[in-house]
Design a protein around this motif. Sequence first.
Motif, PDB file in Angstrom:
ATOM      1  N   ILE A   1       1.429   7.215   6.176  1.00  0.00           N
ATOM      2  CA  ILE A   1       1.206   5.831   5.771  1.00  0.00           C
ATOM      3  C   ILE A   1      -0.184   5.753   5.145  1.00  0.00           C
ATOM      4  O   ILE A   1      -1.173   6.156   5.758  1.00  0.00           O
ATOM      5  N   GLY A   2      -0.253   5.233   3.925  1.00  0.00           N
ATOM      6  CA  GLY A   2      -1.531   5.130   3.241  1.00  0.00           C
ATOM      7  C   GLY A   2      -1.868   6.408   2.493  1.00  0.00           C
ATOM      8  O   GLY A   2      -1.106   7.372   2.481  1.00  0.00           O
ATOM      9  N   GLN A   3      -3.037   6.377   1.883  1.00  0.00           N
ATOM     10  CA  GLN A   3      -3.481   7.529   1.105  1.00  0.00           C
ATOM     11  C   GLN A   3      -3.917   8.652   2.034  1.00  0.00           C
ATOM     12  O   GLN A   3      -4.510   8.396   3.083  1.00  0.00           O
ATOM     13  N   PRO A   4      -3.648   9.903   1.663  1.00  0.00           N
ATOM     14  CA  PRO A   4      -4.094  11.024   2.508  1.00  0.00           C
ATOM     15  C   PRO A   4      -5.599  11.133   2.510  1.00  0.00           C
ATOM     16  O   PRO A   4      -6.266  10.809   1.520  1.00  0.00           O
ATOM     17  N   SER A   5      -6.121  11.564   3.636  1.00  0.00           N
ATOM     18  CA  SER A   5      -7.566  11.750   3.753  1.00  0.00           C
ATOM     19  C   SER A   5      -8.009  12.921   2.885  1.00  0.00           C
ATOM     20  O   SER A   5      -7.328  13.946   2.818  1.00  0.00           O
TER      21      SER A   5
ATOM     22  N   PHE B   1       5.385   4.416  -1.857  1.00  0.00           N
ATOM     23  CA  PHE B   1       4.023   4.523  -1.337  1.00  0.00           C
ATOM     24  C   PHE B   1       3.908   3.678  -0.069  1.00  0.00           C
ATOM     25  O   PHE B   1       3.470   2.527  -0.130  1.00  0.00           O
ATOM     26  N   PRO B   2       4.339   4.192   1.074  1.00  0.00           N
ATOM     27  CA  PRO B   2       4.228   3.388   2.314  1.00  0.00           C
ATOM     28  C   PRO B   2       2.769   3.086   2.631  1.00  0.00           C
ATOM     29  O   PRO B   2       1.907   3.970   2.564  1.00  0.00           O
ATOM     30  N   ARG B   3       2.491   1.841   2.962  1.00  0.00           N
ATOM     31  CA  ARG B   3       1.125   1.430   3.281  1.00  0.00           C
ATOM     32  C   ARG B   3       1.131   0.623   4.570  1.00  0.00           C
ATOM     33  O   ARG B   3       2.136  -0.011   4.921  1.00  0.00           O
ATOM     34  N   ALA B   4      -0.006   0.609   5.236  1.00  0.00           N
ATOM     35  CA  ALA B   4      -0.152  -0.189   6.458  1.00  0.00           C
ATOM     36  C   ALA B   4      -0.032  -1.666   6.115  1.00  0.00           C
ATOM     37  O   ALA B   4      -0.553  -2.118   5.099  1.00  0.00           O
ATOM     38  N   GLY B   5       0.670  -2.395   6.987  1.00  0.00           N
ATOM     39  CA  GLY B   5       0.830  -3.832   6.786  1.00  0.00           C
ATOM     40  C   GLY B   5       1.933  -4.209   5.825  1.00  0.00           C
ATOM     41  O   GLY B   5       2.183  -5.395   5.621  1.00  0.00           O
ATOM     42  N   GLU B   6       2.607  -3.244   5.234  1.00  0.00           N
ATOM     43  CA  GLU B   6       3.680  -3.534   4.291  1.00  0.00           C
ATOM     44  C   GLU B   6       4.988  -2.953   4.824  1.00  0.00           C
ATOM     45  O   GLU B   6       4.992  -1.857   5.403  1.00  0.00           O
ATOM     46  N   PRO B   7       6.093  -3.680   4.647  1.00  0.00           N
ATOM     47  CA  PRO B   7       7.371  -3.201   5.202  1.00  0.00           C
ATOM     48  C   PRO B   7       7.884  -1.964   4.487  1.00  0.00           C
ATOM     49  O   PRO B   7       7.707  -1.795   3.279  1.00  0.00           O
ATOM     50  N   GLY B   8       8.504  -1.096   5.266  1.00  0.00           N
ATOM     51  CA  GLY B   8       9.138   0.106   4.739  1.00  0.00           C
ATOM     52  C   GLY B   8      10.499   0.280   5.379  1.00  0.00           C
ATOM     53  O   GLY B   8      10.892  -0.489   6.265  1.00  0.00           O
ATOM     54  N   ARG B   9      11.207   1.273   4.949  1.00  0.00           N
ATOM     55  CA  ARG B   9      12.565   1.459   5.461  1.00  0.00           C
ATOM     56  C   ARG B   9      12.913   2.933   5.475  1.00  0.00           C
ATOM     57  O   ARG B   9      12.518   3.695   4.578  1.00  0.00           O
ATOM     58  N   ILE B  10      13.675   3.323   6.523  1.00  0.00           N
ATOM     59  CA  ILE B  10      14.238   4.674   6.622  1.00  0.00           C
ATOM     60  C   ILE B  10      15.741   4.570   6.454  1.00  0.00           C
ATOM     61  O   ILE B  10      16.382   3.750   7.130  1.00  0.00           O
ATOM     62  N   ASN B  11      16.282   5.380   5.587  1.00  0.00           N
ATOM     63  CA  ASN B  11      17.729   5.495   5.443  1.00  0.00           C
ATOM     64  C   ASN B  11      18.161   6.860   5.947  1.00  0.00           C
ATOM     65  O   ASN B  11      17.605   7.878   5.518  1.00  0.00           O
TER      66      ASN B  11
ATOM     67  N   PHE C   1      22.350   4.543   8.206  1.00  0.00           N
ATOM     68  CA  PHE C   1      21.570   3.938   9.294  1.00  0.00           C
ATOM     69  C   PHE C   1      20.220   3.527   8.703  1.00  0.00           C
ATOM     70  O   PHE C   1      19.441   4.387   8.267  1.00  0.00           O
ATOM     71  N   ARG C   2      19.966   2.225   8.673  1.00  0.00           N
ATOM     72  CA  ARG C   2      18.758   1.703   8.049  1.00  0.00           C
ATOM     73  C   ARG C   2      17.816   1.180   9.118  1.00  0.00           C
ATOM     74  O   ARG C   2      18.193   0.328   9.928  1.00  0.00           O
ATOM     75  N   GLN C   3      16.594   1.705   9.121  1.00  0.00           N
ATOM     76  CA  GLN C   3      15.591   1.278  10.096  1.00  0.00           C
ATOM     77  C   GLN C   3      14.340   0.814   9.349  1.00  0.00           C
ATOM     78  O   GLN C   3      13.719   1.593   8.624  1.00  0.00           O
ATOM     79  N   GLY C   4      13.994  -0.442   9.538  1.00  0.00           N
ATOM     80  CA  GLY C   4      12.776  -0.958   8.916  1.00  0.00           C
ATOM     81  C   GLY C   4      11.558  -0.658   9.773  1.00  0.00           C
ATOM     82  O   GLY C   4      11.653  -0.393  10.981  1.00  0.00           O
ATOM     83  N   PHE C   5      10.381  -0.695   9.156  1.00  0.00           N
ATOM     84  CA  PHE C   5       9.133  -0.473   9.902  1.00  0.00           C
ATOM     85  C   PHE C   5       7.981  -1.158   9.183  1.00  0.00           C
ATOM     86  O   PHE C   5       8.025  -1.389   7.962  1.00  0.00           O
ATOM     87  N   VAL C   6       6.965  -1.476   9.981  1.00  0.00           N
ATOM     88  CA  VAL C   6       5.682  -1.961   9.460  1.00  0.00           C
ATOM     89  C   VAL C   6       4.602  -1.330  10.325  1.00  0.00           C
ATOM     90  O   VAL C   6       4.573  -1.559  11.542  1.00  0.00           O
ATOM     91  N   PHE C   7       3.741  -0.535   9.740  1.00  0.00           N
ATOM     92  CA  PHE C   7       2.647   0.091  10.479  1.00  0.00           C
ATOM     93  C   PHE C   7       1.370  -0.721  10.282  1.00  0.00           C
ATOM     94  O   PHE C   7       1.089  -1.187   9.175  1.00  0.00           O
ATOM     95  N   SER C   8       0.624  -0.869  11.362  1.00  0.00           N
ATOM     96  CA  SER C   8      -0.629  -1.630  11.280  1.00  0.00           C
ATOM     97  C   SER C   8      -1.780  -0.773  10.778  1.00  0.00           C
ATOM     98  O   SER C   8      -2.781  -1.306  10.284  1.00  0.00           O
ATOM     99  N   ASP C   9      -1.667   0.554  10.931  1.00  0.00           N
ATOM    100  CA  ASP C   9      -2.768   1.438  10.529  1.00  0.00           C
ATOM    101  C   ASP C   9      -2.240   2.574   9.664  1.00  0.00           C
ATOM    102  O   ASP C   9      -1.134   3.081   9.878  1.00  0.00           O
TER     103      ASP C   9
END
Length: 203
Positions: free
Chosen positions: A149-153, A62-72, A116-124
């Motif tokens: 990122i986050g719950q769907p509208s 469950f990717p969320r804004a402000g929390e770290p995530g990762r792409i493999n 190939f591992r890429q981390g991310f953190v989205f603000s919104d």
Amino acid sequence: MNMLRQFLLACSLLVFMAPVLAHHVLGRPAYSLNEDSNTPPSMQVETQIGNYFVTYMVYPAFPRAGEPGRINLYASHMDSGEPFTGEVTFSVRDDTWFGGAEPEQLGVQPPDDNVFRQGFVFSDDGRYIIRAEFQADGEPYLVDFPLRIGQPSPVGPVTLSVVALLVVLIAANLFQRKRLQRDRIRTARHDERVARSSEEGAP
């Protein structure tokens, strides 16, 4: 009118039957899942591009804004099966209908155990497009995939389109009714004037 009512009923059913996205992971509460969790990814896609098979996954569930995530991401040659050993550039852009900001580079990653591992953190919260780029045998390879990122509208593009279409149809119907009403009044006045002229001209 019957056709319009049937169409409005069908549109209303479409709005209320819009898909409800659910993501359920048994055994652990969702708030404890992060990019290092050994839970299923929120997305796992396998695709073929050029001479390579590409598999990518997104963590956490469950990717969320402000929390770290990762792409493999994993890429292997479709003939030899050899994994790609170069570098992969990851970038992100807004997933909007009418364009948006310029893509932002997330990073350039070398392989780590062929992954190939890429981390991310989205603000919104929102909908984004992730792009993975690499060069192999002198050819560029681009892989785009959506990321939410986050719950769907609760109001999606289909719902907005149906509502916009409803508004247009209702406005057209009202305009047509007013036009017919004005035509009736104009015809009635004309008939009244003709009748009055006939009475005045009668001997």
